[in-house]
Design an enzyme around this catalytic site. Structure first.
Site, PDB file in Angstrom:
ATOM      1  N   THR B 156     -61.726  -0.720   9.645  1.00 42.75           N
ATOM      2  CA  THR B 156     -62.832  -0.591   8.696  1.00 42.75           C
ATOM      3  C   THR B 156     -62.372  -0.853   7.258  1.00 42.75           C
ATOM      4  OG1 THR B 156     -63.854   1.000  10.147  1.00 42.75           O
ATOM      5  CG2 THR B 156     -64.581   1.030   7.874  1.00 42.75           C
ATOM      6  N   GLY B 195     -57.508   7.193   9.826  1.00 38.74           N
ATOM      7  CA  GLY B 195     -56.890   8.519   9.825  1.00 38.74           C
ATOM      8  C   GLY B 195     -55.380   8.402   9.757  1.00 38.74           C
ATOM      9  N   GLU B 438     -67.384   4.728  14.842  1.00 35.81           N
ATOM     10  CA  GLU B 438     -67.351   4.052  16.145  1.00 35.81           C
ATOM     11  C   GLU B 438     -68.699   3.438  16.511  1.00 35.81           C
ATOM     12  OE1 GLU B 438     -64.712   3.331  17.685  1.00 35.81           O
ATOM     13  OE2 GLU B 438     -63.377   4.591  16.493  1.00 35.81           O
TER      14      GLU B 438
END
Lengths: 671, 671
Positions: B156, B195, B438
């Site tokens: 992303t 993350g 997602e």
């Protein structure tokens, strides 16, 4: 003027183009919402005065601080804010000055997650003014106003919230010393939640069960000193602290409070209504409804607050949707602005409409509150039940719809809406809190439902009905036949039919259950799911009607009126579709009608599309109040997201200490 | 065994009485959910091993720390956790060991707001295994598995999420040096969200637009070193940091990443599917559908995760509702447990039912995923579109329903649900995040809708239909007539009729718009509100059917089966009432049918009432995993709320420094 801190970037092109497309003048909307051009100027000047002050801004955003640091920072800023209110009013402060700064948009710009002093002005002082006798007002309001003392309002306990009669804290009168003795007889009787109670206030109005001459007379208000005025140390017998972190409002310093035989003078009971004489004789208030006033006031203000919070969320999401480009609508063409996706319009525009719906309902409620309160002063209690019923259901529907609206706006911003710097999580925290405080929403709707059941009984027996339930008269003895007319007037009529149909059905179900041998209490409980829904239907019909009335009675240009009329129709059609089953069952709608309303609603989205940015611009919320990387006037979304990320203290060092201390030793050990 | 840390209090009496009332054995439910008695024992032993360890607990709860301290604490605990996984598996760790500890219930017990290493195991290693060739797997998976390196997955970007083709990061192949050169050509091309990217990982799989020989070949995966392995300093050309605080998941260390001409060897492109040869020749993958696997895997796991999160929320709210007593149902009687209010049951029990609905759908999806993946390995792609369609709509409906369910549970706990110590705010943060990550939910539902529109076309032209859309066959050429039968089988049929009716209507609307001169893309956009709704209806019909199938095929005692059947009926009747308009329009229901279903649903609430606590006890979620003052096994709600509040660092000192420093000087100045 959209920013008072002097920070400027070139405006995003898409947003500029949106502003050119607008068919009405956003400034006209601003003046309309402020109540006139002069009021707009006044508000902007006030904002300029406070928001251009660097002392009221943070170097490191609040969200990076520890809980303790957040509290300390909020006290620091709240004190700086007070000083400034004082300066602006030429000494002494003014009720209005404090209210403007503590509540509403300006307050949330400076202290975005709550103000530990808020209850001093919003509850402590007003309660003394409302429930104290003349001597008490003279003494305490003076001290509070000068901030010689800081107070809060301690009602809710660990074990009891909305059900006030269940409160357990006791105040026993001791005629020998002419004192009340306060006690917390159980763990569940500890006060829990009052804002500013934790480490801030040194006084509180405490609600406690009054006992005198061996008899309990129910809940009464007492002024209790909590901390020494000089040292701030808790007084003997006072068990006090803060209740810990919450979903939001982490700067309000909510506290707990227990009493171990704490003695206060008899004069500290607020005695405007009921009294305890020196010998312990209890003198009852002429009416126990007189204490309703403050509670209703808070609910009236809440509806207004909800519309303010929502206006921020829709401004953020609408501007972001004009800036964000994503995916491919047609092969080979530039990625479209996401606001051109009809599914996105369906998330945003109904919430723009909701803002106006809540705003106009809040205005109506405010006017009714004022006239009922003045009737009350002259002893006329007739319209109190109606005001109570409308304030309950509007409180519940406004908070629930606003919370859902804010979340929809947040989710409409995708992952970026999840960032604290979008400000949407914080706004949600403030709004959703209101669903459970000041009367839990389900309980509120059931209160309205009780009023509606009584009203149906009156209608059925042909007795007089108050204005908000007058529509029930026609519904008695009529079935759900009739035609569903696809005009705005037709929709309003259909909304009333739905409400009446559901009220009638509840009444029948109650009666059937009672005939079947259930007690009226059991029947009430068994019917309560439908009762909640009928209160909601009643409320929504009311909102639609007031929205339409307001739009047609406002003095505006034709261009602006057209926009407001579209939003009104959008609100009405949107909720017909959300509750299509009700309209099919109770308002004579046919399946084809629902399809037609769907097309109508979609055509409204198309009409509103070119004005969407103009409308939220018209809310005139400056960047310092929005506090959002996604919603700023200039639309420089990505630059602002990045700039905010750089403020994270973790980004000040290239390598965090945890690498050497924890990670390297572990990984070197070759797991 | 419900607590592993040895802390015990006497059980609340109301909760004890609830447990006596239960008509089935909760332990049977536990075994059913675990997949057998031995699996229950295994799980409990594993929990005991980890959760009895004081090193994995916090002295000061996470929420009181600053953002930076939270990160450091999470690294500390994650490292301690790894050490323990390693111990438990006798050295070397195991895939299963890491998965059990990082994801799911146990992981969230130790690191309740996210784990900065999670993507190393959940995305970095699996991507290399799935997309790397044999040599790449051998080299990189080995290093990653030993934790010589820590990786993340960087896809992303600031400007692009769900629409992957729009990603802007570039990887240009330079045949002279046999390297790829990575660049971030714009601000919007910066990676944003991964993350562990902020300060944790030293490697990443980076998705970038591959350019070679002057041509762009779309998005491909590259392994990029981010930080020095010894010093952890960012490498030259790497711009890296964390993105700042969020609504939740504040310990996942989400980061940003920019490239300034960063060179990596050719071998760092993951080449199992597509390849770039030394001279820069691009060799295309045999099928671009082969990369779908990982994305679908994550969605399949998500549906399972959602049911886990929801099970915690309903356990907390149900136990609290049995303990909490409030208000007065009948004059003079004791305050009732709030679980006896039908409106409260209506908030709780449909969410208990939702848990099972999601759980059983997740099982089905998992089985389908496994069989389709093995078909894929042997080159059979036939069922891929169907798996894709079901995983998309189930992802969207599961995350949205679970988020709404968690919030309903939180609000059902009144003000106390707003406390962090209830754990409900944190659970909501984790669940609502999944609505936008997602694959954003609206986009997901539109993907399913596209599959459904195609399926309708096939059905109308009498072509073969895959199992999940076979029901469309009967709907072709049939109107909405027919009778609505008030049995479980009748409801399932009605659900399919609704789905078919809405799909048919969308198809008609699309065709009408295209006939009216709109392009198919515009027609799609104009119909998209209804398309989203038809995908939801399809999904809900599927969920109801699978729920009913599972209940009738499970091997259980009659007592447990009866409970599960009630919950299945509750789910089905609840959603008929929520969508009553659809059933009136498309399934032949009459107004009286809706009233009957309302009574049916209410009767189910009454049947479930005595077993409510037993059912959530059967989920067997120990106190350390629940982490909730309101939901603990012993029901000592008020004592636990109080104990938690005392942990606030603000409560360690009788007087906070802000009094002397800010308040006193201001107030002494006599405002």
């Amino acid at each position: 003027m959209t920013s008072y801190s002097g920070r400027t970037m070139k405006c995003n092109e898409d947003l500029e183009n949106e502003r050119k497309k607008c068919t009405f003048d956003p400034l006209e909307l601003t003046h309309l919402l402020d109540g006139g051009e002069d009021k707009t100027k006044e508000r902007r000047d006030r904002q300029q005065f406070f928001l251009s002050d660097a002392e009221l801004r943070d170097d490191v955003p609040n969200e990076y601080l520890s809980h303790k640091e957040k509290f300390e920072n909020s006290i620091k800023k709240a004190c700086a804010l007070f000083k400034k209110v004082n300066e602006s009013s030429g000494g002494g402060g003014s009720v209005d000055g404090y209210r403007q700064v503590l509540g509403g948009m300006l307050g949330s710009a400076v202290l975005n997650d709550g103000n530990p002093f808020a209850l001093h002005f919003v509850m402590f002082i007003p309660t003394i003014m409302g429930q104290g006798n003349v001597e008490q007002q003279a003494y305490w309001v003076g001290r509070a106003w000068n901030c010689d003392i800081i107070g809060t309002y301690a009602q809710t306990e660990l074990g009891h919230g909305t059900f006030i009669r269940g409160l357990e804290t006791t105040a026993h009168y001791d005629p020998k010393t002419k004192e009340f003795v306060l006690n917390s007889p159980t763990l569940t009787s500890y006060k829990w939640w009052p804002g500013g109670l934790g480490q801030t206030a040194n006084y509180a109005v405490v609600m406690a069960q009054l006992h005198t001459k061996g008899k309990c007379h129910g809940i009464h208000p007492f002024i209790v000193q909590l901390r020494d005025e000089e040292t701030h140390h808790p007084l003997p017998g006072i068990v006090i602290g803060e209740i810990g972190t919450k979903l939001g409002m982490n700067c309000t310093n909510n506290g707990y409070l227990g009493f171990k035989s704490v003695r206060i003078p008899r004069e500290n009971m607020l005695m405007k209504n009921s009294q305890v004489l020196e010998d312990g004789t209890y003198v009852k208030s002429p009416s126990d409804k007189l204490t309703y006033g403050t509670m209703m006031f808070v609910r009236v203000v809440l509806v207004q607050d909800m519309s303010s919070h929502l206006s921020k969320a829709v401004t953020i999401a609408t501007r972001y949707s004009a800036v964000r480009r994503q995916s491919e609508m047609k092969a080979g063409q530039r990625e479209p602005q996401i606001i051109d996706y009809v599914t996105q319009q369906y998330k945003l525009f109904p919430n723009i409409a909701l803002y106006f719906a809540l705003r106009f309902s809040a205005n109506w409620l405010w006017e009714m509150y004022n006239s009922v309160t003045s009737e009350l002063e002259s002893g006329d209690l007739e319209r109190l039940p109606e005001l109570h019923a409308m304030s309950c259901c509007l409180k519940a529907v406004a908070t629930a719809d606003a919370a859902a609206g804010v979340e929809t706006c947040r989710l409409a911003c995708g992952g970026h809406g999840y960032m604290t710097s979008s400000n949407l999580p914080c706004i949600y925290g403030l709004v959703t809190a209101a669903c459970t405080y000041e009367g839990e929403n389900t309980v509120m709707l059931l209160q309205t439902a009780r009023f509606l059941m009584k009203a149906w009984g009156l209608a059925a027996s042909n007795q007089a009905l108050t204005p908000t339930v007058a529509y029930l008269r026609q519904a008695v003895g009529r079935g759900s036949e009739g035609t569903f007319e696809k005009t705005m007037q037709g929709l309003i009529r259909a909304y009333w039919q739905v409400a009446a149909g559901k009220i009638k059905l509840c009444h029948q179900d109650m009666e059937r259950r009672i005939r079947g041998g259930y007690s009226s209490e059991d029947a009430w409980n068994m019917t309560s799911i439908e009762l909640v829904q009928c209160a909601e239907s009643h409320c929504r019909a009311f909102i639609v009607e007031k929205f339409a009335e307001r739009v047609s009675s406002l003095e505006t240009s034709d261009a602006l009126r057209a926009v407001l009329a579209q939003l009104c129709e959008l609100y009405a059609t949107y909720w017909v579709l959300q509750r299509s089953g009700d309209f099919l069952r109770f308002a004579g709608a046919k399946p084809q009608d629902i399809e037609d309303v769907q097309l109508w609603m979609e055509s409204l989205l198309t009409l509103i599309r070119p004005n969407a940015v103009g409308i939220v611009d018209g809310f005139d919320i400056c960047d310092e109040i929005l506090r959002s990387t996604l919603g700023s006037w200039d639309g420089q979304v990505y630059q602002r997201l990045f700039d905010e990320a750089l403020k994270s203290p973790l980004n000040r060092e290239p390598v965090n200490m945890s690498f050497k201390k924890y990670m390297q030793p572990l990984f070197k050990s070759n797991l």
